[in-house]
Design a protein around this motif. Sequence first.
Motif, PDB file in Angstrom:
ATOM      1  N   ILE A 188     -51.197 -29.299 -17.344  1.00  0.00           N
ATOM      2  CA  ILE A 188     -50.793 -27.727 -16.759  1.00  0.00           C
ATOM      3  C   ILE A 188     -49.087 -28.102 -16.413  1.00  0.00           C
ATOM      4  O   ILE A 188     -48.126 -27.329 -16.695  1.00  0.00           O
ATOM      5  N   LEU A 189     -48.874 -28.908 -15.510  1.00  0.00           N
ATOM      6  CA  LEU A 189     -47.590 -29.285 -15.059  1.00  0.00           C
ATOM      7  C   LEU A 189     -46.672 -29.533 -16.133  1.00  0.00           C
ATOM      8  O   LEU A 189     -45.632 -28.883 -16.122  1.00  0.00           O
ATOM      9  N   LEU A 190     -47.189 -30.385 -17.100  1.00  0.00           N
ATOM     10  CA  LEU A 190     -46.075 -30.693 -18.277  1.00  0.00           C
ATOM     11  C   LEU A 190     -45.967 -29.559 -19.016  1.00  0.00           C
ATOM     12  O   LEU A 190     -44.879 -29.211 -19.539  1.00  0.00           O
ATOM     13  N   GLY A 191     -46.774 -28.774 -19.269  1.00  0.00           N
ATOM     14  CA  GLY A 191     -46.812 -27.627 -20.012  1.00  0.00           C
ATOM     15  C   GLY A 191     -45.878 -26.563 -19.467  1.00  0.00           C
ATOM     16  O   GLY A 191     -45.079 -25.856 -20.189  1.00  0.00           O
ATOM     17  N   LEU A 192     -46.013 -26.256 -18.170  1.00  0.00           N
ATOM     18  CA  LEU A 192     -45.028 -25.420 -17.335  1.00  0.00           C
ATOM     19  C   LEU A 192     -43.686 -25.998 -17.632  1.00  0.00           C
ATOM     20  O   LEU A 192     -42.558 -25.262 -17.751  1.00  0.00           O
ATOM     21  N   GLY A 193     -43.457 -27.092 -17.326  1.00  0.00           N
ATOM     22  CA  GLY A 193     -41.971 -27.867 -17.322  1.00  0.00           C
ATOM     23  C   GLY A 193     -41.484 -27.677 -18.790  1.00  0.00           C
ATOM     24  O   GLY A 193     -40.446 -27.317 -18.753  1.00  0.00           O
ATOM     25  N   ILE A 194     -42.184 -28.100 -19.853  1.00  0.00           N
ATOM     26  CA  ILE A 194     -41.684 -27.712 -21.085  1.00  0.00           C
ATOM     27  C   ILE A 194     -41.338 -26.474 -21.333  1.00  0.00           C
ATOM     28  O   ILE A 194     -40.381 -26.106 -21.996  1.00  0.00           O
ATOM     29  N   SER A 195     -42.299 -25.495 -20.952  1.00  0.00           N
ATOM     30  CA  SER A 195     -41.824 -24.242 -21.091  1.00  0.00           C
ATOM     31  C   SER A 195     -40.727 -23.690 -20.603  1.00  0.00           C
ATOM     32  O   SER A 195     -39.943 -22.876 -20.948  1.00  0.00           O
ATOM     33  N   PHE A 196     -40.517 -23.915 -19.379  1.00  0.00           N
ATOM     34  CA  PHE A 196     -39.283 -23.587 -18.436  1.00  0.00           C
ATOM     35  C   PHE A 196     -38.029 -24.164 -19.150  1.00  0.00           C
ATOM     36  O   PHE A 196     -37.081 -23.795 -19.134  1.00  0.00           O
ATOM     37  N   ALA A 197     -38.154 -25.342 -19.651  1.00  0.00           N
ATOM     38  CA  ALA A 197     -36.991 -26.130 -20.083  1.00  0.00           C
ATOM     39  C   ALA A 197     -36.562 -25.299 -21.345  1.00  0.00           C
ATOM     40  O   ALA A 197     -35.467 -25.044 -21.626  1.00  0.00           O
ATOM     41  N   ALA A 198     -37.665 -25.039 -22.312  1.00  0.00           N
ATOM     42  CA  ALA A 198     -37.160 -24.123 -23.679  1.00  0.00           C
ATOM     43  C   ALA A 198     -36.889 -22.965 -23.080  1.00  0.00           C
ATOM     44  O   ALA A 198     -35.858 -22.479 -23.908  1.00  0.00           O
ATOM     45  N   ALA A 199     -37.333 -22.302 -22.247  1.00  0.00           N
ATOM     46  CA  ALA A 199     -36.513 -20.869 -21.691  1.00  0.00           C
ATOM     47  C   ALA A 199     -35.279 -21.029 -21.568  1.00  0.00           C
ATOM     48  O   ALA A 199     -34.264 -20.300 -21.983  1.00  0.00           O
ATOM     49  N   ALA A 200     -34.839 -21.883 -20.680  1.00  0.00           N
ATOM     50  CA  ALA A 200     -33.525 -22.408 -20.057  1.00  0.00           C
ATOM     51  C   ALA A 200     -32.557 -22.618 -21.270  1.00  0.00           C
ATOM     52  O   ALA A 200     -31.526 -22.005 -21.243  1.00  0.00           O
ATOM     53  N   THR A 201     -32.981 -23.328 -22.139  1.00  0.00           N
ATOM     54  CA  THR A 201     -32.281 -23.817 -23.365  1.00  0.00           C
ATOM     55  C   THR A 201     -31.903 -22.445 -24.177  1.00  0.00           C
ATOM     56  O   THR A 201     -30.709 -22.380 -24.579  1.00  0.00           O
ATOM     57  N   ILE A 217     -32.034 -19.425 -23.263  1.00  0.00           N
ATOM     58  CA  ILE A 217     -30.804 -18.620 -22.368  1.00  0.00           C
ATOM     59  C   ILE A 217     -29.525 -18.870 -22.546  1.00  0.00           C
ATOM     60  O   ILE A 217     -28.575 -18.192 -22.514  1.00  0.00           O
ATOM     61  N   GLN A 218     -29.537 -20.199 -22.272  1.00  0.00           N
ATOM     62  CA  GLN A 218     -28.101 -20.960 -22.271  1.00  0.00           C
ATOM     63  C   GLN A 218     -27.590 -20.830 -23.692  1.00  0.00           C
ATOM     64  O   GLN A 218     -26.228 -20.556 -23.890  1.00  0.00           O
ATOM     65  N   ALA A 219     -28.134 -21.163 -24.749  1.00  0.00           N
ATOM     66  CA  ALA A 219     -27.570 -21.044 -25.991  1.00  0.00           C
ATOM     67  C   ALA A 219     -27.205 -19.512 -26.400  1.00  0.00           C
ATOM     68  O   ALA A 219     -26.181 -19.588 -27.115  1.00  0.00           O
ATOM     69  N   ASN A 220     -27.959 -18.405 -26.318  1.00  0.00           N
ATOM     70  CA  ASN A 220     -27.936 -17.077 -26.532  1.00  0.00           C
ATOM     71  C   ASN A 220     -27.210 -16.141 -25.436  1.00  0.00           C
ATOM     72  O   ASN A 220     -26.479 -15.262 -26.005  1.00  0.00           O
ATOM     73  N   GLY A 221     -26.937 -16.602 -24.375  1.00  0.00           N
ATOM     74  CA  GLY A 221     -26.177 -15.754 -23.452  1.00  0.00           C
ATOM     75  C   GLY A 221     -24.751 -16.123 -23.309  1.00  0.00           C
ATOM     76  O   GLY A 221     -24.421 -17.265 -23.275  1.00  0.00           O
ATOM     77  N   PRO A 222     -24.065 -15.175 -23.033  1.00  0.00           N
ATOM     78  CA  PRO A 222     -22.566 -15.398 -23.019  1.00  0.00           C
ATOM     79  C   PRO A 222     -22.167 -15.998 -21.613  1.00  0.00           C
ATOM     80  O   PRO A 222     -22.886 -15.650 -20.549  1.00  0.00           O
ATOM     81  N   GLY A 223     -21.275 -16.690 -21.369  1.00  0.00           N
ATOM     82  CA  GLY A 223     -20.841 -17.118 -19.960  1.00  0.00           C
ATOM     83  C   GLY A 223     -20.192 -15.966 -19.244  1.00  0.00           C
ATOM     84  O   GLY A 223     -19.714 -15.258 -19.749  1.00  0.00           O
ATOM     85  N   ASP A 224     -20.428 -15.944 -17.959  1.00  0.00           N
ATOM     86  CA  ASP A 224     -20.071 -15.013 -17.113  1.00  0.00           C
ATOM     87  C   ASP A 224     -18.449 -14.955 -17.198  1.00  0.00           C
ATOM     88  O   ASP A 224     -17.782 -13.920 -17.126  1.00  0.00           O
ATOM     89  N   SER A 225     -17.778 -16.306 -17.134  1.00  0.00           N
ATOM     90  CA  SER A 225     -16.473 -16.488 -17.329  1.00  0.00           C
ATOM     91  C   SER A 225     -16.129 -15.707 -18.464  1.00  0.00           C
ATOM     92  O   SER A 225     -14.635 -14.773 -18.344  1.00  0.00           O
ATOM     93  N   ALA A 226     -16.355 -15.563 -19.514  1.00  0.00           N
ATOM     94  CA  ALA A 226     -15.935 -15.247 -20.990  1.00  0.00           C
ATOM     95  C   ALA A 226     -16.239 -13.566 -20.702  1.00  0.00           C
ATOM     96  O   ALA A 226     -14.913 -12.883 -21.182  1.00  0.00           O
ATOM     97  N   ALA A 227     -17.162 -13.012 -20.026  1.00  0.00           N
ATOM     98  CA  ALA A 227     -17.308 -11.643 -20.022  1.00  0.00           C
ATOM     99  C   ALA A 227     -16.484 -10.908 -19.121  1.00  0.00           C
ATOM    100  O   ALA A 227     -15.957 -10.232 -19.359  1.00  0.00           O
ATOM    101  N   VAL A 228     -15.971 -11.716 -18.202  1.00  0.00           N
ATOM    102  CA  VAL A 228     -14.878 -10.985 -17.241  1.00  0.00           C
ATOM    103  C   VAL A 228     -13.468 -11.256 -17.722  1.00  0.00           C
ATOM    104  O   VAL A 228     -12.868 -10.320 -17.513  1.00  0.00           O
TER     105      VAL A 228
END
Length: 66
Positions: A22-35, A37-48
């Motif tokens: 369970i802990l390993l699965g949660l860790g992997i899912s959070f890492a995938a979600a963060a990746t 979000i980071q790949a698809n989301g614009p940087g705040d500085s670029a938006a400003v």
Amino acid sequence: MSQTPAMGAGGRTGIIMLVLSILLGLGISFAAAATIIQANGPGDSAAVTEGPKELIPAEQLLGYGG
């Protein structure tokens, strides 16, 4: 009815494996979600610095409508 030492140890091993899975699965899912979000989301500085973009009508963006 009492448990033998082998049965008790097997139950503990199963619970430990379950918790680790369970802990390993949660860790992997959070890492995938963060990746993602980071790949698809614009940087705040670029938006400003770039400001808002020109709005595109929904029918043109999505390819439906008249």
